[in-house]
Design an enzyme around this catalytic site. Structure first.
Site, PDB file in Angstrom:
ATOM      1  N   GLY A  83       0.785  -1.217   0.000  1.00  0.00           N
ATOM      2  CA  GLY A  83       0.000   0.000   0.000  1.00  0.00           C
ATOM      3  C   GLY A  83       0.818   1.268   0.000  1.00  0.00           C
ATOM      4  O   GLY A  83       2.018   1.266   0.270  1.00  0.00           O
ATOM      5  N   ARG A  84       0.125   2.366  -0.357  1.00  0.00           N
ATOM      6  CA  ARG A  84       0.691   3.700  -0.309  1.00  0.00           C
ATOM      7  C   ARG A  84       2.019   3.788  -1.061  1.00  0.00           C
ATOM      8  O   ARG A  84       3.036   4.190  -0.519  1.00  0.00           O
ATOM      9  CB  ARG A  84       0.832   4.159   1.138  1.00  0.00           C
ATOM     10  CG  ARG A  84      -0.526   4.265   1.814  1.00  0.00           C
ATOM     11  CD  ARG A  84      -0.453   4.698   3.255  1.00  0.00           C
ATOM     12  NE  ARG A  84      -1.792   4.864   3.812  1.00  0.00           N
ATOM     13  CZ  ARG A  84      -2.044   5.204   5.064  1.00  0.00           C
ATOM     14  NH1 ARG A  84      -1.051   5.403   5.904  1.00  0.00           N
ATOM     15  NH2 ARG A  84      -3.286   5.348   5.486  1.00  0.00           N
ATOM     16  N   GLY A  85       1.937   3.440  -2.309  1.00  0.00           N
ATOM     17  CA  GLY A  85       3.170   3.432  -3.086  1.00  0.00           C
ATOM     18  C   GLY A  85       3.140   4.249  -4.358  1.00  0.00           C
ATOM     19  O   GLY A  85       3.282   3.675  -5.430  1.00  0.00           O
ATOM     20  N   HIS A 111      -2.950  -1.996  -2.237  1.00  0.00           N
ATOM     21  CA  HIS A 111      -3.074  -0.964  -3.259  1.00  0.00           C
ATOM     22  C   HIS A 111      -1.713  -0.361  -3.574  1.00  0.00           C
ATOM     23  O   HIS A 111      -0.769  -0.454  -2.798  1.00  0.00           O
ATOM     24  CB  HIS A 111      -4.054   0.121  -2.812  1.00  0.00           C
ATOM     25  CG  HIS A 111      -3.611   0.924  -1.629  1.00  0.00           C
ATOM     26  ND1 HIS A 111      -3.906   0.556  -0.324  1.00  0.00           N
ATOM     27  CD2 HIS A 111      -2.901   2.070  -1.542  1.00  0.00           C
ATOM     28  CE1 HIS A 111      -3.393   1.446   0.511  1.00  0.00           C
ATOM     29  NE2 HIS A 111      -2.778   2.376  -0.196  1.00  0.00           N
TER      30      HIS A 111
END
Length: 216
Positions: A83-85, A111
């Site tokens: 996530g958060r990439g 995500h």
């Protein structure tokens, strides 16, 4: 712990690094402006012994949250994360102009891109392979994620140069196409002057060039 923290800087490049086994973000901007920053040709290796999802995928890749950030995130290999990439925005009254292009996102269990309050994000020419949710952009974030020929045409017309669609291979769908992003970013020379390669060429290029000891 953050491996790279960008504090009040301009005209700065983070290039050709291999980053793995960090406590939280691989890279984070502070709340002061981080302008004309390029993050390119890096290998973000998310394989971890410990992870928030207990699946060996590192959760938090990057946080871009500064006031008036202008960032190019290009030709990076984002592997085995969750996530958060990156995660962009999040603070009311702060704005981030971010161009995410020609990256290879591979084996992401959660995500990839997360656009939040204040962020203006153009996502083009990336290759997403086995990414559960390529983008979780909500109403708070402004994102133009190119997935169709009509998106390409609109972007190309506004930017005055050829734009490229993203490839979603064994990945989730995305329907974020806020055209206000294009009219905002057409004033950003780094975005307009960038010549993106087709997404189909991205995996081979990134695997050959991202990381340490590679000159391109």
């Amino acid at each position: 712990m953050h491996v790279g923290q960008i504090l009040r800087c301009c005209d700065f490049k983070i290039d050709h690094n291999y980053i793995k086994n960090v406590g939280r973000q691989f890279i984070v901007t502070g709340f002061d402006p981080a302008t004309q920053v390029t993050i390119s040709n890096n290998f973000f290796d998310g394989q971890a012994t410990y992870s928030t999802g207990c699946d060996g995928h590192h959760y938090w890749v990057a946080l871009f949250a500064g006031k008036s950030d202008t960032i190019t995130f290009a030709r990076n290999y984002v592997y085995y994360t969750a996530g958060r990439g990156p995660h962009t925005g999040g603070t009311s009254g702060y704005y981030q102009w971010v161009h995410i292009t020609n990256n290879y996102f591979n084996n992401i269990s959660g995500h990839a891109i997360d656009s939040s309050t204040g962020s203006v994000v153009l996502v083009e020419g990336n290759y997403f392979n086995s990414v559960t949710t390529p983008s979780v952009s909500g109403s708070a974030g402004n994102e133009y994620f190119i997935t169709s020929s009509s998106h390409v045409s609109t972007c190309t017309s506004t930017m005055g140069r050829t734009c490229q669609a993203n490839t979603l291979a064994s990945s989730g769908s995305v329907s974020h196409a806020n055209t206000a992003v294009l009219t905002t970013l057409e004033s950003q020379s780094a975005v307009v002057s960038y010549v993106p390669m087709a997404a189909s060429a991205v995996p081979a290029f990134v695997l050959a060039n991202a990381g340490t000891g590679k000159i391109n």
